[in-house]
Design an enzyme around this catalytic site. Structure first.
Site, PDB file in Angstrom:
ATOM      1  CE  LYS A  13      -2.083  -0.292   3.707  1.00 29.16           C
ATOM      2  NZ  LYS A  13      -2.165  -2.010   4.535  1.00 29.16           N
ATOM      3  NE  ARG A  88      -4.328  -0.789  10.233  1.00 25.90           N
ATOM      4  CZ  ARG A  88      -2.914  -0.113   9.756  1.00 25.90           C
ATOM      5  NH1 ARG A  88      -3.104   0.910   9.288  1.00 25.90           N
ATOM      6  NH2 ARG A  88      -1.832  -1.063   9.523  1.00 25.90           N
ATOM      7  NE  ARG A 122       8.051  -3.446   6.413  1.00 24.52           N
ATOM      8  CZ  ARG A 122       6.568  -2.738   6.384  1.00 24.52           C
ATOM      9  NH1 ARG A 122       5.818  -2.614   5.114  1.00 24.52           N
ATOM     10  NH2 ARG A 122       5.885  -2.811   7.224  1.00 24.52           N
ATOM     11  NE  ARG A 153       6.715  -0.567  10.083  1.00 26.00           N
ATOM     12  CZ  ARG A 153       5.194  -0.122   9.181  1.00 26.00           C
ATOM     13  NH1 ARG A 153       5.220   0.288   7.851  1.00 26.00           N
ATOM     14  NH2 ARG A 153       4.237  -0.478  10.337  1.00 26.00           N
ATOM     15  NE  ARG A 164       2.306  -4.481  11.440  1.00 29.37           N
ATOM     16  CZ  ARG A 164       3.216  -4.663  10.801  1.00 29.37           C
ATOM     17  NH1 ARG A 164       4.484  -4.894  10.902  1.00 29.37           N
ATOM     18  NH2 ARG A 164       2.743  -3.582   9.801  1.00 29.37           N
TER      19      ARG A 164
HETATM   20  P1  AMP Z   1       0.835   0.984   9.239  1.00 25.46           P
HETATM   21  O1  AMP Z   1       1.739   1.724   8.759  1.00 25.46           O
HETATM   22  O2  AMP Z   1       0.365   0.980   8.437  1.00 25.46           O
HETATM   23  O3  AMP Z   1       1.389  -0.806   9.135  1.00 25.46           O
HETATM   24  O4  AMP Z   1       0.969   0.700  11.104  1.00 25.46           O
HETATM   25  C1  AMP Z   1       1.292   0.493  11.678  1.00 25.46           C
HETATM   26  C2  AMP Z   1       0.841   0.405  13.400  1.00 25.46           C
HETATM   27  O5  AMP Z   1       0.050   1.893  13.403  1.00 25.46           O
HETATM   28  C3  AMP Z   1      -0.911  -0.288  13.315  1.00 25.46           C
HETATM   29  O6  AMP Z   1       0.054  -1.927  13.574  1.00 25.46           O
HETATM   30  C4  AMP Z   1      -1.152  -0.398  13.854  1.00 25.46           C
HETATM   31  O7  AMP Z   1      -1.239  -0.428  15.363  1.00 25.46           O
HETATM   32  C5  AMP Z   1      -0.553   1.650  14.237  1.00 25.46           C
HETATM   33  N1  AMP Z   1      -2.272   2.079  12.739  1.00 25.46           N
HETATM   34  C6  AMP Z   1      -1.739   2.850  11.946  1.00 25.46           C
HETATM   35  N2  AMP Z   1      -3.451   2.983  11.018  1.00 25.46           N
HETATM   36  C7  AMP Z   1      -4.548   2.807  12.071  1.00 25.46           C
HETATM   37  C8  AMP Z   1      -5.668   2.822  12.004  1.00 25.46           C
HETATM   38  N3  AMP Z   1      -6.004   3.655  11.455  1.00 25.46           N
HETATM   39  N4  AMP Z   1      -5.826   2.830  13.757  1.00 25.46           N
HETATM   40  C9  AMP Z   1      -5.409   2.139  14.452  1.00 25.46           C
HETATM   41  N5  AMP Z   1      -4.207   2.304  14.509  1.00 25.46           N
HETATM   42  C10 AMP Z   1      -3.354   2.007  13.543  1.00 25.46           C
END
Ligand code: AMP
Length: 211
Positions: A13, A88, A122, A153, A164
């Protein structure tokens, strides 16, 4: 045009979002990036978000929705935005409906068997956010695009990734139905091919609206 990008963690994404925002001039908003920035700066939101992110859980809806609401109210979003990682779950999608209108949801389908390896291998550039995989880095530790330092990360480890992916299946995947019912979904497939292959498909669709 307002776009939501949907897909499991590791589906690509973020990479697609960068390419779309560059080509079409839409503002790229990643809630994950906003949280990581807050953690880096030691803000109150960062402190709260960290424990959820490290556990592979969602940051509470009220906090996340308010961040997005405020961000979308800024002038640069008037021409359109690209949401990466939000909504989400259906609660967040309903909230988003209350303060903005989603024109298109791009859903990136991917074979989930690929994701554990993709995420755990990654490496991300600290400066520009470009993603790489250790298998193709040949030991390089800096970004090919900008020379920034590559890092892993904290949530790209097997336990957190498992959590996740479970959260995605339980809470986020139902959004495919949600946006299908609204008649705004576009499906595509993320593969192991270069991101440019998927982008060509996405761009062919977006050209219909944004040319
Ligand atoms: P990402 O970078 O999109 O993989 O997000 C990393 C982490 O941030 C996720 O595993 C969640 O813990 C938190 N996070 C990101 N976006 C959201 C969202 N829309 N709602 C809740 N937690 C989020």
């Amino acid at each position: 045009m307002n776009i939501v990008l949907l897909g499991a963690p590791g589906s690509g994404k973020g990479t697609q979002a960068s390419m779309i925002s560059e080509r079409y001039g839409l503002v790229h908003i990643s809630t994950g990036d906003i949280f990581r920035e807050n953690i880096k700066n030691g803000t109150e939101i960062g402190l709260l978000a960290k424990s959820y992110i490290d556990a592979g859980k969602l940051v509470p809806d009220e906090v996340t929705c308010e961040i997005v609401r405020q961000r979308l109210a800024k002038d640069d979003c008037k021409k359109g935005y690209l949401l990466d990682g939000f909504p989400r779950n259906t609660y967040q999608a309903d909230q988003l409906d209350g303060f903005s209108k989603v024109d298109l949801c791009i859903n990136i389908n991917i074979d989930h068997a690929l994701l554990m390896n993709r995420l755990c291998g990654r490496r991300v550039c600290r400066d520009c956010g470009e993603s790489y995989h250790v298998d193709t880095l040949n030991g390089a530790t800096t970004c090919k695009k900008c020379g920034g330092e590559l890092y892993q990360r904290r949530d790209d480890n097997p336990e957190t990734v498992a959590s996740r992916l479970a959260v995605y299946n339980e809470q986020t995947a139902p959004l495919i139905d949600y946006y299908t019912k609204k008649g705004v979904i576009f499906h595509c497939t993320g593969t192991e091919a270069p991101a440019s292959v998927l982008f060509a498909t996405v761009a062919a669709e977006l050209d219909k609206y944004l040319k």
